[in-house]
Write a protein that holds these residues in place. Structure first.
Motif, PDB file in Angstrom:
ATOM      1  N   GLY A  22      29.577  42.574  31.974  1.00 46.51           N
ATOM      2  CA  GLY A  22      31.034  42.615  32.007  1.00 46.51           C
ATOM      3  C   GLY A  22      31.585  43.952  32.444  1.00 46.51           C
ATOM      4  O   GLY A  22      32.742  44.042  32.848  1.00 46.51           O
ATOM      5  N   SER A  23      30.769  45.018  32.373  1.00 46.78           N
ATOM      6  CA  SER A  23      31.233  46.335  32.794  1.00 46.78           C
ATOM      7  C   SER A  23      31.176  46.462  34.314  1.00 46.78           C
ATOM      8  O   SER A  23      30.506  45.688  35.002  1.00 46.78           O
ATOM      9  CB  SER A  23      30.398  47.439  32.139  1.00 46.78           C
ATOM     10  N   TRP A  24      31.887  47.448  34.840  1.00 45.53           N
ATOM     11  CA  TRP A  24      31.903  47.716  36.270  1.00 45.53           C
ATOM     12  C   TRP A  24      31.039  48.921  36.585  1.00 45.53           C
ATOM     13  O   TRP A  24      30.975  49.875  35.803  1.00 45.53           O
ATOM     14  CB  TRP A  24      33.331  47.978  36.750  1.00 45.53           C
ATOM     15  N   VAL A  73      37.884  38.501  32.832  1.00 48.09           N
ATOM     16  CA  VAL A  73      38.188  38.919  34.206  1.00 48.09           C
ATOM     17  C   VAL A  73      39.599  38.485  34.582  1.00 48.09           C
ATOM     18  O   VAL A  73      40.382  39.257  35.147  1.00 48.09           O
ATOM     19  CB  VAL A  73      37.165  38.329  35.197  1.00 48.09           C
ATOM     20  N   ARG A  86      30.823  44.083  39.290  1.00 48.07           N
ATOM     21  CA  ARG A  86      30.760  43.805  37.854  1.00 48.07           C
ATOM     22  C   ARG A  86      29.355  43.347  37.464  1.00 48.07           C
ATOM     23  O   ARG A  86      28.733  42.542  38.168  1.00 48.07           O
ATOM     24  CB  ARG A  86      31.779  42.731  37.484  1.00 48.07           C
ATOM     25  N   GLU A 125      32.527  48.944  44.143  1.00 49.82           N
ATOM     26  CA  GLU A 125      32.365  48.572  42.737  1.00 49.82           C
ATOM     27  C   GLU A 125      31.915  47.113  42.627  1.00 49.82           C
ATOM     28  O   GLU A 125      32.251  46.286  43.478  1.00 49.82           O
ATOM     29  CB  GLU A 125      33.666  48.752  41.951  1.00 49.82           C
ATOM     30  N   VAL A 141      24.642  41.997  39.727  1.00 50.02           N
ATOM     31  CA  VAL A 141      26.058  42.350  39.826  1.00 50.02           C
ATOM     32  C   VAL A 141      26.786  41.399  40.768  1.00 50.02           C
ATOM     33  O   VAL A 141      26.164  40.718  41.595  1.00 50.02           O
ATOM     34  CB  VAL A 141      26.241  43.810  40.308  1.00 50.02           C
ATOM     35  N   SER A 180      36.204  45.986  30.998  1.00 50.53           N
ATOM     36  CA  SER A 180      35.038  45.102  30.957  1.00 50.53           C
ATOM     37  C   SER A 180      35.458  43.755  30.384  1.00 50.53           C
ATOM     38  O   SER A 180      36.584  43.585  29.925  1.00 50.53           O
ATOM     39  CB  SER A 180      33.928  45.712  30.115  1.00 50.53           C
TER      40      SER A 180
END
Length: 283
Positions: free
Chosen positions: A253-255, A19, A207, A205, A227, A283
């Motif tokens: 780790g993805s959004w 991040v 994560r 959004e 999230v 990510s």
């Protein structure tokens, strides 16, 4: 138990490092807040909100909002000016998936890129307020030999009723929503009310930081995503996921993008539901 805890802490540490690295690599862009009825529309310009991938041209290289280089064909970027441009890499209404796959591909396809446009809405390095920058942009673009580089049409906002009528018309034609940009604003690389998004629903959004196991009908697969918002708030996101997404959930780790209906007193989204993976963010 100790080894498991150590692995968990190590995983969280690696995620935090990714991040931080992504934040350092990302271009400094102006980000939008959400328009609410009752806000003054004085001195705002209004344009369509294009559902694509945020693109930043630094004068030599195209970048995504997340700081990933965009591998575009030479013919696509050759006509671009040396001046930085802020815009949206767009494949047309309802073609978000095409835009994302095209932009993320490390082997650019001429066929795919011929369906793309760079919708330019600001000049980050240009001095003056937005109205002054817009005047410069209108002289800079369009480029005769590059019809895929398009200055975003802007008109003056008037009343809330007319704004809602324009929003309804845009959504009916397949558009995502509208953007409001205050004429007297400087380009500030932060989220602020000089730039507002106008949509028929709230979305944002977050994560993915964990997978919650399912129960009952969803036993043995994903029940909800855990999230975290950019502000550090965590919540579960279980509604809106398809069976296929529960079987193969978005990676930690993805959004992801989620829709919601306002926030509770603690700042968490109300009635949050999953929309899609934001594979255009790192990510």
């Amino acid at each position: 138990m100790l080894n498991r805890r150590s692995l968990l802490l190590a995983g969280l540490g690696a995620l935090a490092a990714r991040v931080a690295a992504a934040r350092e690599a990302a271009p400094a862009l102006m980000l939008a807040e959400v328009y609410r009825p009752g806000m003054s529309l004085a001195d705002y310009w209004v344009s369509e909100k294009f559902d694509g991938v945020r693109g930043y041209w630094d004068g030599q290289q195209l970048w995504t909002r997340g700081g990933e280089p965009v591998v575009a064909p030479a013919w696509f970027i050759a006509p671009l000016p040396k001046q930085p441009l802020d815009g949206e890499l767009w494949a047309g209404r309802g073609q978000f998936a095409h835009a994302v796959s095209t932009v993320r591909s490390q082997t650019p396809s001429d066929t795919a890129w011929h369906g793309m446009r760079f919708m330019v809405f600001d000049l980050p390095a240009q001095g003056g307020d937005f109205t002054a920058r817009l005047a410069v942009l209108r002289k800079l673009l369009p480029i005769t030999d590059a019809p895929w580089v398009v200055p975003v049409p802007q008109e003056r906002a008037t009343t809330h009723a007319e704004l809602q009528a324009l929003l309804a018309k845009t959504v009916k034609m397949g558009g995502e929503g509208l953007m409001l940009h205050r004429g007297g604003s400087l380009y500030r690389a932060e989220r602020n009310s000089d730039l507002l998004k106008v949509k028929p629903h709230d979305d944002a959004e977050a994560r993915v930081v964990g997978h919650m196991p399912g129960k009952g009908r969803h036993s043995g697969r994903l029940g909800a995503l855990l999230v975290e918002t950019p502000e550090g708030r965590r919540f579960k996101l279980g509604s809106g996921l398809t069976d296929a997404e529960r079987e193969n959930p978005p990676a930690v780790g993805s959004w992801v993008t989620y829709r919601y209906n306002g926030t509770n007193p603690g700042g968490l989204p109300r009635f949050a539901r999953f929309m899609r993976v934001r594979s255009d963010l790192p990510s």
